[in-house]
Design a protein around this motif. Structure first.
Motif, PDB file in Angstrom:
ATOM      1  N   ASP A 276       0.822  -1.376  -0.182  1.00  0.00           N
ATOM      2  CA  ASP A 276       0.171   0.093  -0.153  1.00  0.00           C
ATOM      3  C   ASP A 276       0.253   1.408   0.079  1.00  0.00           C
ATOM      4  OD1 ASP A 276      -2.541  -1.176   0.583  1.00  0.00           O
ATOM      5  OD2 ASP A 276      -2.345  -1.389   2.100  1.00  0.00           O
ATOM      6  N   ALA A 277       1.920   1.527   0.337  1.00  0.00           N
ATOM      7  CA  ALA A 277       3.151   2.065   0.522  1.00  0.00           C
ATOM      8  C   ALA A 277       3.189   3.004  -1.335  1.00  0.00           C
ATOM      9  CB  ALA A 277       4.370   1.931   0.809  1.00  0.00           C
ATOM     10  N   ARG A 278       3.651   3.940  -0.796  1.00  0.00           N
ATOM     11  CA  ARG A 278       3.495   4.808  -2.672  1.00  0.00           C
ATOM     12  C   ARG A 278       5.340   4.164  -2.619  1.00  0.00           C
ATOM     13  NH1 ARG A 278       0.483   9.511  -3.909  1.00  0.00           N
ATOM     14  NH2 ARG A 278      -0.646  10.176  -2.388  1.00  0.00           N
ATOM     15  N   VAL A 279       5.481   3.962  -4.326  1.00  0.00           N
ATOM     16  CA  VAL A 279       6.167   3.681  -5.245  1.00  0.00           C
ATOM     17  C   VAL A 279       7.098   4.846  -5.846  1.00  0.00           C
ATOM     18  CG1 VAL A 279       7.576   1.742  -6.223  1.00  0.00           C
ATOM     19  CG2 VAL A 279       5.648   1.095  -4.585  1.00  0.00           C
ATOM     20  N   TRP A 280       8.295   5.177  -5.495  1.00  0.00           N
ATOM     21  CA  TRP A 280       8.703   5.872  -6.000  1.00  0.00           C
ATOM     22  C   TRP A 280      10.123   5.681  -6.924  1.00  0.00           C
ATOM     23  CZ3 TRP A 280       5.833  10.860  -5.966  1.00  0.00           C
ATOM     24  CH2 TRP A 280       5.281  11.079  -4.416  1.00  0.00           C
ATOM     25  N   ALA A 281      10.489   6.112  -7.896  1.00  0.00           N
ATOM     26  CA  ALA A 281      11.599   5.592  -8.853  1.00  0.00           C
ATOM     27  C   ALA A 281      12.796   6.824  -9.555  1.00  0.00           C
ATOM     28  CB  ALA A 281      11.728   4.813  -9.744  1.00  0.00           C
ATOM     29  N   ALA A 282      13.675   7.092  -9.111  1.00  0.00           N
ATOM     30  CA  ALA A 282      14.712   7.767 -10.013  1.00  0.00           C
ATOM     31  C   ALA A 282      16.017   6.723 -10.567  1.00  0.00           C
ATOM     32  CB  ALA A 282      15.612   8.743  -9.069  1.00  0.00           C
ATOM     33  N   LYS A 283      16.406   7.980 -11.710  1.00  0.00           N
ATOM     34  CA  LYS A 283      17.569   7.560 -12.311  1.00  0.00           C
ATOM     35  C   LYS A 283      18.004   8.455 -13.368  1.00  0.00           C
ATOM     36  CE  LYS A 283      16.976   4.771 -15.605  1.00  0.00           C
ATOM     37  NZ  LYS A 283      17.154   3.536 -16.716  1.00  0.00           N
ATOM     38  N   ASP A 284      19.115   8.746 -12.809  1.00  0.00           N
ATOM     39  CA  ASP A 284      19.782  10.238 -13.253  1.00  0.00           C
ATOM     40  C   ASP A 284      20.531   9.730 -14.864  1.00  0.00           C
ATOM     41  OD1 ASP A 284      22.944  10.236 -13.675  1.00  0.00           O
ATOM     42  OD2 ASP A 284      22.903   9.501 -11.389  1.00  0.00           O
ATOM     43  N   PRO A 285      20.602  10.551 -16.140  1.00  0.00           N
ATOM     44  CA  PRO A 285      21.140  10.814 -17.499  1.00  0.00           C
ATOM     45  C   PRO A 285      22.504   9.721 -17.186  1.00  0.00           C
ATOM     46  CG  PRO A 285      19.632  11.919 -17.043  1.00  0.00           C
ATOM     47  CD  PRO A 285      19.859  12.539 -15.753  1.00  0.00           C
TER      48      PRO A 285
END
Length: 372
Positions: A276-285
């Protein structure tokens, strides 16, 4: 045809990793540290209180918390003195007692690897000297903080490299310190190096074995925070730590799961995480992780790229971050976004506002929307 080509690439990757690195990887293969803490046998045999102590191998964090709630301050102190490694790693035990127990345990090691952890004033929430060593440290006040975060690192991290001076923002201590500073000290952040991480780039980092062992430890750790009266944290999972968080997602107590520089989460879609947690994702170029095929075949690889639109995670901007360990560098858009997430359950729109707001804009003014 495209799927067939991806399968061929994955097969080639697996063959290359096994054939080209198996000998080298076997030299760096790690055995996961699991099970109850050092000293558990003596703890179980201790009848000084006239009753059985909770078994570290089977008692839940809730049961541990209820047990400690029945003790007098003197009884708690007695257990800290007699069994520091057990009390310090017992999920559900009072936070203050764990700090004191781990301070004793670290100093008792007389090991130069842990000299920095033994410095006065450090709030060590977990310390396990087995293997390469594991540790967790708190930045801020868990008792009063409205919001709490946990940083879960990737490969090559242990108690000795927990806060190394070289590449500080690639360490759990450096990431945790930067995150708390970015919130102007309004949060508490835990740097959690509580599992056996892979060493180097070999078979361990390409498989999920160490991540599976770490997932169980992470889930119990977050459950222990809840049992001890600490609010559910946001998880920030870097590199191989994202694999740990993906496997733990259905069991951890967390408001948000943020992955950065992730090789995958052992899931094809956000829904497969069963959280139920929010899921976020990051990846720099410029992150080299983009060159790793996001596939899973014969146990190698970690599946879909969490930043891919088809995965379904909320995207965290990271255009100003550089390389694989640049996400927590002060001044980056990724760190400002992380700080906003760390301060509440916020929307994608709020993230955009946090990243584009002037540097002197207080993040508390833009972290709105406490609903999920």
């Amino acid at each position: 045809m495209r799927r067939f080509r991806r399968t061929l690439v994955a097969a080639a990757l697996a063959t290359t990793m096994v054939g080209g690195t198996a000998g080298w990887a076997s030299g760096t293969s790690q055995r996961a540290v699991t099970g109850p803490p050092v000293g558990s046998a003596a703890w179980r045999a201790d009848d000084s209180l006239g009753r059985a102590l909770p078994d570290p191998a089977s008692a839940t964090p809730e049961e541990v918390a209820r047990f400690f709630a029945t003790l007098t301050p003197g009884q708690g102190q007695r257990l800290v003195r007699r069994h520091p490694l057990v009390v310090g790693n017992l999920d559900g035990a009072p936070i203050a007692l764990r700090y004191e127990a781990n301070s004793r345990a670290v100093r008792a090691q007389h090991d130069p690897r842990y000299a920095r952890l033994a410095e006065p004033g450090r709030q060590i929430l977990a310390f396990d000297p087995r293997g390469r060593g594991q540790a967790a440290e708190v930045y801020g006040d868990l008792a009063s903080a409205r919001h709490v975060s946990v940083v879960v690192p990737g490969a090559d991290i242990d108690a000795a490299t927990f806060d190394r001076e070289k590449d500080p923002y690639g360490t759990p201590a450096g990431m945790a310190g930067a995150l708390r500073a970015a919130t102007d000290g309004r949060t508490a952040v835990i740097a959690w190096a509580g599992y056996t991480t892979p060493v180097g780039i070999g078979l361990d980092v390409a498989t999920g074995d160490l991540a599976e062992a770490g997932a169980g430890r992470l889930a119990r750790f977050t459950q222990g925070l809840t049992a001890a009266g600490v609010g559910e944290p946001a998880l920030f999972c870097h590199s191989y730590g994202a694999v740990v968080c993906g496997l733990a997602a259905s069991e951890v107590n967390a408001t948000d799961i943020v992955v950065l520089g992730a090789p995958g989460m052992r899931a094809a879609h956000r829904a497969d995480l069963h959280t139920d947690a929010r899921v976020w994702a990051a990846k720099d170029p410029s992150d080299w992780i983009s060159k790793v095929p996001h596939v899973e075949i014969a146990g190698l690889g970690h599946g879909q790229d969490p930043t891919a639109p088809s995965f379904g995670a909320r995207r965290v901007p990271a255009d100003l971050a550089e390389g694989h360990t640049g996400y927590f560098v002060p001044g980056t858009d990724s760190l400002r976004a992380f700080a906003a997430i760390a301060q509440g359950r916020i929307t994608q729109r709020d993230i955009t506002r946090a990243v584009t707001a002037p540097d002197d804009t207080a993040l508390e003014d833009i972290t709105q929307g406490e609903g999920r």
